[in-house]
Design a protein around this motif. Structure first.
Motif, short mmCIF file in Angstrom:
data_model
loop_
_atom_site.label_atom_id
_atom_site.label_comp_id
_atom_site.label_asym_id
_atom_site.label_seq_id
_atom_site.Cartn_x
_atom_site.Cartn_y
_atom_site.Cartn_z
N ILE A 39 -27.49 -24.76 -25.15
CA ILE A 39 -28.48 -25.55 -25.87
C ILE A 39 -28.95 -26.75 -25.05
O ILE A 39 -30.15 -26.99 -24.89
CB ILE A 39 -27.94 -26.02 -27.24
CG1 ILE A 39 -27.47 -24.82 -28.07
CG2 ILE A 39 -29.01 -26.81 -28.00
CD1 ILE A 39 -28.53 -23.78 -28.34
N LYS A 40 -28.01 -27.50 -24.51
CA LYS A 40 -28.36 -28.70 -23.73
C LYS A 40 -27.83 -28.64 -22.30
O LYS A 40 -27.98 -29.61 -21.55
CB LYS A 40 -27.86 -29.95 -24.44
CG LYS A 40 -28.50 -30.17 -25.81
CD LYS A 40 -27.99 -31.43 -26.48
CE LYS A 40 -28.65 -31.62 -27.86
NZ LYS A 40 -28.12 -32.81 -28.58
N LYS B 294 -30.63 -29.72 -42.59
CA LYS B 294 -31.10 -30.84 -41.76
C LYS B 294 -31.98 -31.76 -42.59
O LYS B 294 -32.91 -31.33 -43.26
CB LYS B 294 -31.88 -30.29 -40.57
CG LYS B 294 -32.37 -31.36 -39.60
CD LYS B 294 -33.14 -30.72 -38.45
CE LYS B 294 -33.71 -31.79 -37.52
NZ LYS B 294 -34.50 -31.18 -36.42
N LYS C 74 -23.66 -25.02 -35.04
CA LYS C 74 -23.47 -25.90 -33.89
C LYS C 74 -22.45 -25.34 -32.91
O LYS C 74 -22.44 -25.68 -31.72
CB LYS C 74 -23.06 -27.30 -34.35
CG LYS C 74 -21.76 -27.40 -35.11
CD LYS C 74 -21.48 -28.84 -35.53
CE LYS C 74 -20.25 -28.96 -36.40
NZ LYS C 74 -20.48 -28.43 -37.76
N LYS D 60 -27.09 -32.70 -38.14
CA LYS D 60 -28.20 -33.41 -37.52
C LYS D 60 -29.23 -32.49 -36.86
O LYS D 60 -30.32 -32.94 -36.50
CB LYS D 60 -27.66 -34.39 -36.48
CG LYS D 60 -26.73 -35.44 -37.07
CD LYS D 60 -26.12 -36.32 -36.00
CE LYS D 60 -25.16 -37.33 -36.60
NZ LYS D 60 -24.50 -38.18 -35.57
N GLU D 61 -28.88 -31.22 -36.64
CA GLU D 61 -29.81 -30.36 -35.91
C GLU D 61 -29.60 -28.90 -36.26
O GLU D 61 -28.51 -28.49 -36.68
CB GLU D 61 -29.62 -30.53 -34.40
CG GLU D 61 -28.23 -30.12 -33.92
CD GLU D 61 -28.12 -29.99 -32.41
OE1 GLU D 61 -29.17 -30.01 -31.72
OE2 GLU D 61 -27.00 -29.86 -31.92
N ASP D 62 -30.66 -28.12 -36.12
CA ASP D 62 -30.57 -26.68 -36.08
C ASP D 62 -30.73 -26.30 -34.61
O ASP D 62 -31.86 -26.28 -34.09
CB ASP D 62 -31.67 -26.03 -36.93
CG ASP D 62 -31.40 -26.14 -38.41
OD1 ASP D 62 -30.31 -25.75 -38.84
OD2 ASP D 62 -32.29 -26.61 -39.15
N PRO D 63 -29.61 -26.04 -33.91
CA PRO D 63 -29.70 -25.86 -32.46
C PRO D 63 -30.65 -24.73 -32.07
O PRO D 63 -30.68 -23.67 -32.69
CB PRO D 63 -28.26 -25.52 -32.07
CG PRO D 63 -27.42 -26.10 -33.16
CD PRO D 63 -28.23 -25.95 -34.40
N GLU D 64 -31.43 -24.99 -31.02
CA GLU D 64 -32.33 -23.98 -30.50
C GLU D 64 -32.64 -24.28 -29.04
O GLU D 64 -32.55 -25.42 -28.60
CB GLU D 64 -33.63 -23.91 -31.31
CG GLU D 64 -34.43 -25.20 -31.31
CD GLU D 64 -35.72 -25.07 -32.11
OE1 GLU D 64 -36.05 -23.95 -32.51
OE2 GLU D 64 -36.39 -26.09 -32.31
N GLU E 269 -20.66 -32.75 -29.30
CA GLU E 269 -21.15 -34.11 -29.14
C GLU E 269 -20.08 -34.96 -28.48
O GLU E 269 -19.43 -35.80 -29.09
CB GLU E 269 -21.56 -34.68 -30.50
CG GLU E 269 -22.67 -33.88 -31.18
CD GLU E 269 -22.97 -34.36 -32.58
OE1 GLU E 269 -22.32 -35.32 -33.02
OE2 GLU E 269 -23.83 -33.76 -33.24
#
Length: 763
Positions: free
Chosen positions: A395-396, A154, A326, A161-165, A614
């Motif tokens: 995640i989201k 990242k 991801k 774009k992210e390290d998912p958490e 995404e």
């Protein structure tokens, strides 16, 4: 129907034979190196024998004395090319290492000279007589070598774009009743497509034509133009067929601009066909990876915590990474998730995309860990996945556009006879052979990108479709022809397709399993424009015209209208009304949510793939379940895989025949990645050892007695107008884990480092 051409189920097209089948089996299909050129010079590469250091001097006298030698190009007399950015960082290039720019050596097998001669044989002979003196520095080969540097992906890489958490992993893991913590490793692997890396360049005044196997003709056109400092409109790439690529021909390699520059210098065409061993270093490969996976669950099997840390090898100058977390962090329901991807720099050539780039190494780790968790829980591994199945990613909280994972497990388990499995390790045998059953989830993000097409319909019903797509063995000609035939209501025999040429309307890179979704959506849109013109000529009522603009399902008769009793459009009457013999339309399509600059980027050769995690307020993936039987000889430790079974759900299947073929190949490759494929690296010199098809192991027919592919019917109207979920890269994801899970079931021994060779077994 037959096994090779499965009976289509609901939401599937017809399994028609490949559009290009006859051309390929009769030798009429013309590949890049086959194109005849007038009076070409032949190029042969000289590559470095060291991995780090400098070229001190060349002794070219003996090489120049070879009859037919025209010139020998080194950094001392090479025209300097312009620098360009890495493909995965918003540019075009497979690497930012530019050969022949200086005396510096960045990796083993770097191009350090090019011999030009009147024949291939003369060029090869002279290249072998080039003598090079080096100053050598100690190279760093891999993870355990001295001199590596590591940092988070990242912030280094535009595509990561992210390290998912989500949640609190430490707290969730600490409270879990059952825990698994393990480390996994995957090796360097090379694509080794049948077609070698070839480039032919010819100038006509200031116009350059490139004949090269490419998965992205618009990217190649624009990337080479950038390096040469010429207008991209002056460059044309022609590439009707690609003899295998698997990611290795998706970005621009340094050789192309070099050959183009030399052709301009000689004022005659130049043809290069690199050797098999050179392909290991002048192109990309799958980087080796290391993983730490921690899973925490309750006694009921529900995941409470998941952490996945990945480490990937890259080159010194380039921050390349695939970052599969991801996907792995979103695959199962889990309230507490953490992840981290790190790039480890070594003195190697830059890695690149290789079929299912993130998912193959990262799902090996996760799906192996899930099997280990099932063992700890004394639970069937299918039931563990069922308990943690989800319709929203954790995640989201986005909903999946569709998710048929457990339906795939149910179908595949039934076909495999999973119910006959004794769950106790080392409990099943047949004489001297221990028998093991294993399974794993497969998934791949549904991606698509902007594309354009030109469609021409004649009065007699003949159709011509033009789009700069790519036939890399995936059946692109076939499904594009089917999309046009179904949309315009004409027989498939009436449709001709032109692809593989940068003078045609742009299409995205043939990677990320986006080609069918992207090209067919564009072709369908332009076919609708053709229909609108015809309908307007004979049925000018506004309501009818508006209905003609609506998307109709592939497979339905498209040239009918409900307001007129579903009567087929009278094509000849429409042409008479228009007063023409041909209707031609050009159109552009982009997926919902694509960036505002998508069309500009499309013409500039920059892929704007969207989808997967995404995809606006949703998440889009294709799913499958894979089952493997292994047999291991008690005495010799020989490992055999007599059966592979996979069930897959991929939205609308354009052609069950070509889909089955791709998924079968993926299953075989997945097995190969578990048991056979590994590029061996000399840790002292950072050089590849088995850079040939004699020593780089790949499966043959005897290695795969039975492969069964099951296509599930799935409807997904949210992903794209074609309803297609890419499947080309789905088949080889998770197979390596399924093989290792089966090996554990057969032997009781858990193998966490690939490939599994008999010397690793302790039975």
């Amino acid at each position: 129907m037959s096994t090779a051409a499965p009976e289509p189920k609901a939401n599937m097209g017809q399994p028609i034979p490949r559009y290009d089948a006859v051309a390929k089996v009769t030798g009429r299909a013309e590949y890049a190196a086959d194109v005849p050129l007038a009076n070409p010079a032949y190029a042969y590469l000289v590559t470095s024998a060291i991995a780090k250091g400098r070229v001190d001097s060349f002794d070219l006298d003996e090489a120049r004395r070879v009859r037919g030698v025209i010139d020998i190009i080194t950094h001392e007399n090479m025209v300097k090319l312009k620098d360009a950015k890495l493909f995965s960082n918003g540019g075009y290039m497979s690497t930012t290492v530019q050969p022949l720019k200086s005396a510096d050596i960045a990796h083993d097998g770097q191009i350090i000279a090019v011999v030009l001669a009147e024949s291939f044989e003369a060029a090869r002979d002279a290249a072998h007589r080039v003598k090079v003196s080096y100053s050598t520095m100690p190279p760093t080969a891999s993870f355990d070598s001295q001199g590596t540097t590591a940092a988070g992906a990242k912030g280094q890489l535009a595509q990561f774009k992210e390290d998912p958490e989500v949640g609190d992993f430490a707290k969730g893991f600490d409270s879990a009743e059952v825990k698994v913590s393990a480390e996994y490793e995957t090796p360097t692997q090379h694509h080794n497509p049948m077609e070698l890396f070839a480039t032919s360049c010819a100038w006509n005044g200031d116009q350059l034509t490139i004949y090269e196997p490419s998965q992205y003709v618009y990217g190649l056109k624009n990337g080479v133009a950038e390096q040469l400092g010429v207008d991209a409109d002056k460059v044309r790439v022609i590439n009707a067929y690609v003899g295998g690529a698997f990611g290795s021909k998706g970005s621009v390699t340094p050789r192309t601009a070099i050959i183009a520059s030399l052709a301009r210098r000689l004022n005659r065409p130049v043809k290069l066909v690199a050797t098999r061993d050179q392909g290991f270093t002048i192109a990309t490969y799958r980087a080796e990876t290391r993983h730490q996976v921690k899973l925490g669950a309750g006694r009921d099997g529900k995941l409470l915590a998941l952490r996945h840390d990945g480490h990937e090898i890259s080159s010194r100058p380039d921050p390349y990474a695939v970052g599969g977390t991801k996907t792995t962090t979103r695959l199962y329901a889990c309230p507490n998730v953490a992840s981290m991807v790190s790039i480890v720099r070594a003195d190697r050539n830059t890695p690149g995309f290789m079929r299912s780039p993130p998912e193959v190494p990262y799902l090996f780790a996760l799906e192996s860990a899930m099997d280990e968790l099932a063992i700890e829980l004394n639970m069937d591994p299918i039931e563990l996945r069922r308990i943690n199945d989800t319709t929203t990613e954790p995640i989201k909280g986005k909903p999946y556009t569709s998710r048929s994972l457990m339906a795939c497990f149910d179908e595949a388990a039934k076909a495999f006879d999973w119910s006959k499995r004794n769950p106790t390790p080392r409990s099943m045998s047949d004489g001297d052979w221990l028998i093991g059953y294993g399974c794993a989830t497969t998934c791949y993000p549904t991606q698509m990108a902007p594309a354009a097409a030109r469609v021409r319909l004649q009065r007699d019903g003949r159709v011509r479709v033009q789009i700069a797509g790519h036939e890399i063995g995936n059946g692109a000609y076939t499904v594009i022809a089917q999309a046009a035939a179904e949309r315009l209501g004409v027989p498939i025999e009436n449709v001709s397709v032109m692809i593989g040429d940068s003078d045609l309307p742009p299409a995205p890179v043939a990677g990320g399993s986006n080609s069918t979704a992207s090209t067919c959506s564009a072709v369908m849109k332009v076919c609708d424009q053709v229909r609108q013109r015809l309908l307007k000529a004979v049925m000018p009522e506004e309501g009818v015209i508006n209905r003609a603009k609506e998307t109709v399902g592939v497979g339905r008769t498209p040239v009918t209208d409900a307001a007129h009793g579903d009567q087929a459009l009278d094509r000849e009457k429409a042409f008479d009304a228009l007063g023409v013999g041909v209707v031609e339309e050009y159109g552009e399509w982009k997926p919902e949510g694509a960036p505002l600059d998508s069309f500009h980027a499309m013409y500039a050769g920059h892929a704007r793939l969207i989808g997967g995690p995404e995809f606006g307020d949703k998440i889009a993936y294709a799913f499958g379940a894979e089952f493997v039987e292994v047999r291991i000889n008690r005495n010799t430790r020989e490992i055999r895989v007599p059966r592979l079974v996979g069930a897959f759900a991929c939205g609308h299947i354009m052609n069950p025949r070509t889909a089955r073929s791709q998924l079968m190949g993926g299953l075989i490759w997945g097995m190969s990645s578990a048991l056979l494929e590994a590029t061996e690296i000399d840790p002292r010199n950072a050089r590849y050892v088995n850079d040939n098809l004699a020593d780089y192991l790949v499966p043959v027919n005897a290695d795969v007695p039975s492969v069964e592919v099951i296509l599930l019917s799935e409807q997904d109207d949210q992903v794209n107008p074609a309803g297609v979920k890419g499947l080309g890269e789905l088949g080889n994801v998770g197979t390596n884990a399924a093989v290792c899970n089966a090996i554990f079931h057969a032997t009781g021994q858990r193998i966490r480092k690939l490939p599994v060779r008999l010397e690793k077994l302790e039975i």
